[in-house]
Structure formats: structure tokens, C-alpha cells
Design a protein around this motif. Structure first.
Motif, mmCIF file in Angstrom:
data_model
loop_
_atom_site.group_PDB
_atom_site.id
_atom_site.type_symbol
_atom_site.label_atom_id
_atom_site.label_comp_id
_atom_site.label_asym_id
_atom_site.label_seq_id
_atom_site.Cartn_x
_atom_site.Cartn_y
_atom_site.Cartn_z
ATOM 1 N N TRP A 1 6.738 -0.814 6.901
ATOM 2 C CA TRP A 1 5.999 -0.528 5.512
ATOM 3 C C TRP A 1 6.996 -0.303 4.757
ATOM 4 O O TRP A 1 7.495 0.835 4.928
ATOM 5 C CB TRP A 1 5.253 0.641 6.116
ATOM 6 C CG TRP A 1 4.650 2.009 4.607
ATOM 7 C CD1 TRP A 1 3.269 1.019 3.868
ATOM 8 C CD2 TRP A 1 4.621 2.693 4.890
ATOM 9 N NE1 TRP A 1 2.822 1.372 2.716
ATOM 10 C CE2 TRP A 1 4.417 2.795 3.185
ATOM 11 C CE3 TRP A 1 5.499 3.873 4.409
ATOM 12 C CZ2 TRP A 1 3.829 3.979 2.359
ATOM 13 C CZ3 TRP A 1 5.657 4.696 3.377
ATOM 14 C CH2 TRP A 1 4.609 4.514 2.329
ATOM 15 N N HIS A 2 7.125 -0.568 3.460
ATOM 16 C CA HIS A 2 7.610 -0.468 1.769
ATOM 17 C C HIS A 2 9.690 -0.574 2.795
ATOM 18 O O HIS A 2 10.651 0.452 2.110
ATOM 19 C CB HIS A 2 7.965 1.025 1.304
ATOM 20 C CG HIS A 2 6.220 0.791 0.875
ATOM 21 N ND1 HIS A 2 5.998 1.807 0.338
ATOM 22 C CD2 HIS A 2 5.424 -0.271 0.760
ATOM 23 C CE1 HIS A 2 4.556 1.654 -0.348
ATOM 24 N NE2 HIS A 2 4.874 0.202 0.112
ATOM 25 N N ASP B 1 1.873 -5.860 3.177
ATOM 26 C CA ASP B 1 2.062 -5.183 2.163
ATOM 27 C C ASP B 1 1.790 -6.005 0.785
ATOM 28 O O ASP B 1 2.521 -6.086 0.090
ATOM 29 C CB ASP B 1 2.496 -4.297 2.108
ATOM 30 C CG ASP B 1 2.320 -3.265 0.945
ATOM 31 O OD1 ASP B 1 1.497 -3.109 0.401
ATOM 32 O OD2 ASP B 1 2.763 -2.347 1.268
ATOM 33 N N GLU C 1 -0.440 -2.993 -8.014
ATOM 34 C CA GLU C 1 -0.599 -1.990 -6.892
ATOM 35 C C GLU C 1 -0.388 -1.496 -6.389
ATOM 36 O O GLU C 1 -0.152 -0.192 -5.994
ATOM 37 C CB GLU C 1 -1.232 -2.639 -6.026
ATOM 38 C CG GLU C 1 -2.726 -0.924 -4.802
ATOM 39 C CD GLU C 1 -1.099 -1.474 -3.609
ATOM 40 O OE1 GLU C 1 -1.692 -0.399 -3.090
ATOM 41 O OE2 GLU C 1 -0.031 -1.387 -3.496
ATOM 42 N N ASP C 2 1.781 -1.265 -6.417
ATOM 43 C CA ASP C 2 2.492 -0.811 -5.848
ATOM 44 C C ASP C 2 3.888 -0.690 -6.053
ATOM 45 O O ASP C 2 5.283 -0.700 -5.873
ATOM 46 C CB ASP C 2 2.825 -2.191 -3.907
ATOM 47 C CG ASP C 2 3.219 -1.161 -3.303
ATOM 48 O OD1 ASP C 2 3.198 0.212 -3.281
ATOM 49 O OD2 ASP C 2 3.245 -1.670 -1.769
ATOM 50 N N MET D 1 0.631 -1.220 -0.127
ATOM 51 C CA MET D 1 0.411 0.134 -0.144
ATOM 52 C C MET D 1 0.931 0.834 -0.194
ATOM 53 O O MET D 1 1.777 0.957 0.611
ATOM 54 C CB MET D 1 -1.533 -0.292 1.535
ATOM 55 C CG MET D 1 -1.488 0.630 1.653
ATOM 56 S SD MET D 1 -2.093 2.415 0.102
ATOM 57 C CE MET D 1 -0.315 2.874 0.192
ATOM 58 N N VAL D 2 -0.007 2.467 -0.475
ATOM 59 C CA VAL D 2 0.590 3.512 -1.023
ATOM 60 C C VAL D 2 0.632 4.508 -0.067
ATOM 61 O O VAL D 2 2.148 4.495 0.738
ATOM 62 C CB VAL D 2 -0.893 3.465 -1.313
ATOM 63 C CG1 VAL D 2 -0.840 4.992 -2.828
ATOM 64 C CG2 VAL D 2 -1.337 2.517 -2.015
HETATM 65 ZN ZN ZN Z 1 2.433 -1.278 0.019
#
Ligand code: ZN
Length: 335
Positions: free
Chosen positions: A305-306, A158, A190-191, A1-2
Motif C-alpha cells: 500500500w502506497h 489502489d 482521492e489520494d 486509499m487513505v
Molecule cells: Zn491510497
């Protein structure tokens, strides 16, 4: 996700949420009877609503199975192998499964991409979409170690977690057909966007929304980053604008199961796959642990995250169960 687009959270919004939440029809008593089990058998007295139980342990297994392929980055063997695995699993349970293949050019490279569509009762006129992205991010651009920022993330939460919950739901739908038609759609790519380049995020859902290869749903629910031990799902702003009644119903069920996870607080808007669907008029919402984004959480363990630390150690069968059971109860209670 984003990406978070901007933050806005006010007392007025929260007040509205709490008032409306008391008006909807749900049954928290029934939901609290559920116990984690691998069994998807029926748990009800004669005449009562039949309500299967969602297994968090099975969902956790589905996360592990995806991680076996390594990062699921478009253009890699792991991506192709995981796609074939997801299709073969869904074919065990769904009435029809097919791949929407397409190509997309990103940053000078053309990728072969695949949205995976699994349909239950495909001729039923009333439909619900359940969606998640199955690809993982090609670069760990938020990793604290600069040497890691060009490496792909493992994507346990994710990518892996949302797909895992949907696989387990598919297994249940095969044994206990709901009163509506269900379409599970796993979006690709998506990513892949670079930071702040929102238009290059959510490519699979953008293509899907632009082509609409299946009929429109009454509602669509997206799952993204739904497996963390201490996940906090807030009322994401784009979702609240698109389908507030659905959000209230989901959070009413979720908070009755686990108020520490489903929190009746306004959350800032997140640009994720549901936004591509909203853009073409579909009432779509997102269940997402949005405090992970940008490492906002006060708990340093949740700053993965990421990064290369998006690993299985951060995934909890109990959280997967709460999310799966919430969606499951909503699906089996609507008419
Ligand atoms: Zn992501």
C-alpha cells in the motif's frame, strides 16, 4: 486509499452482525452457479431471475488498460489520457457520460480535476451510485526505500481495481438494464493528501458531495483496493453506521461466493470517498481491503500500500470477479 482513523472491534458488534445476517433475503444457491467467463449472456431458466455473469478476466484487462497510462496523477499527461480513455469506454455503454470539471488548490498548486459521471436510465427515479477513485497517489510515502518516497505509485490496486470492476459492470448494464437507475461516478484526487492530513484526501468526492450534480441515490457503494489475491473485506465501521442493512446484504452475497474474501468481522473506520457522501446524508458504504492500509496484514507480500509495489502482480481476476459479481447480484435483486 487513505487512513485508518482508529480501531474498534468488539464481540458485541460481531454478534449483532451474525444475527441480522440470517434475516435478510438473499439467494446464495443462485450465486454459486456463476462461472467466470467473458460472456455477459443470460444464465437462467425460463421464469427465473435473469442474472448476468461478471467476468474477472475482463476486469483484469481494464486494470491493465489503466496501467498503460502510467501513474494517473493530477496534472500529468497520464492523468489526462486515462480520463479520456475512461470517458470513451463509458460512452460505449452508458446513456449519458460527462465530466464534472473543477479546480482545487493543494499544497500551493492548483490542479484541474475531473469527476467522471456515467448514467444508466437517467430518468429512472430510483437510483444507485457505484463509485471508485480513478486517480493514483503522487508519492509512495510508505515505500521501504526512502529514495522511492517522492515517486508516484503505479496504482494497480489502489485506484485501478475499483475502476476496473465498475467498467466491467458498465459493460454488463448496457446489455442487461437493471430495474433501477445506475450512476457510476469515478472520483478524482482521492489520494493526494499527505499522511495524517485527512482533509486533503477525497477531494473529488468532497466536491461532488458539495455540488450534488445528480439526484440523490437510495444507496451508494464505493470500491477501493478490491483486487488482491487474498483480499479480506471487513465490515468497515463508517459504512456500518451509514447503511448497516446494505452492508449485511452485500456481505451475505459476497460470503456465499467467497467467504475468504467477504468476512463477517467488524473493521475499523476508514476515511475514504464514501465518508464525503455520508457527510451530506447519503447512505454510502465502502468495500475495501483495509488490512492493506498501514501494512497491517501478517503476509509481507501484502505490504505494498502506497509503495512502488502496488503493481499488476498483486491483482487477481478471481478476486475482481467476486467483488463484481457481489455488486452485480445485489443490483439485480433490488426492486
Ligand atoms: Zn491510497
Amino acid at each position: 486509499m487513505v487512513q485508518v482513523m482508529f480501531a474498534r472491534c468488539g464481540k458485541g458488534q460481531l454478534l449483532v452482525v451474525l444475527i441480522v445476517a440470517t434475516l435478510i433475503r438473499c439467494s446464495p444457491e443462485r450465486s454459486l452457479q456463476e462461472v467466470a467467463t467473458r460472456d455477459t449472456g443470460r444464465h437462467s431458466n425460463a421464469g427465473a431471475v435473469v442474472l448476468p455473469s461478471f467476468s474477472g478476466d475482463s476486469a483484469y484487462f481494464w486494470v491493465q488498460q489503466q496501467l498503460r497510462f502510467g501513474p494517473r496523477v493530477p496534472g500529468t499527461d497520464g492523468h489526462r489520457q486515462c480520463r479520456d480513455f475512461l470517458v470513451s469506454q463509458l460512452r460505449r455503454w452508458a446513456d449519458t457520460v460527462w465530466i464534472q470539471r473543477f479546480t482545487w488548490e493543494l499544497y500551493g498548486t492548483t490542479y484541474e480535476l475531473s469527476n467522471i459521471i456515467a448514467r444508466f436510465q437517467p430518468h429512472h427515479p430510483k437510483r444507485i451510485w457505484l463509485t471508485a477513485h480513478w486517480d493514483t497517489r503522487p508519492f509512495a510515502d510508505e515505500d521501504p526505500n526512502p529514495a522511492n518516497r517522492s515517486k508516484p505509485i503505479p496504482g494497480a490496486n489502489d485506484g485501478g481495481s475499483g475502476v476496473a470492476v465498475l467498467l466491467e459492470l458498465a459493460r454488463i448494464f448496457a446489455h442487461h438494464p437493471p430495474a433501477v437507475g445506475i450512476d457510476i461516478v469515478l472520483f478524482d484526487a482521492e489520494d493526494m493528501g499527505k499522511s495524517s492530513d485527512l482533509e486533503r484526501f477525497c477531494i473529488g468526492s468532497q466536491y461532488f458531495a458539495g455540488t450534488l450534480p445528480i439526484g440523490r441515490p437510495v444507496y451508494s457503494i464505493n470500491l477501493d483496493m478490491v483486487g488482491d489475491h487474498t483480499a479480506r473485506f471487513l465490515l468497515e465501521e463508517n459504512s456500518m453506521k451509514a447503511a448497516p442493512e446494505l452492508m449485511h446484504q452485500l456481505w451475505q452475497i459476497g460470503s456465499s461466493l467467497a467467504p475468504q474474501h467477504f468476512v463477517f468481522e467488524s473493521g475499523p473506520p476508514v476515511f475514504d470517498d464514501h465518508v464525503r457522501l455520508i457527510a451530506v446524508g447519503i447512505p454510502a458504504v465502502n468495500i475495501i481491503d483495509q488490512l492493506l492500509i498501514g501494512h497491517q496484514d501478517s503476509d509481507p507480500r501484502r505490504h505494498y500500500w502506497h509503495t512502488l509495489n502496488d503493481t499488476i502482480e498483486n491483482i487477481s481476476p478471481a478476486t475482481l470477479k467476486v467483488v463484481g459479481q457481489t455488486v452485480l447480484q445485489w443490483v439485480y435483486h433490488i426492486q
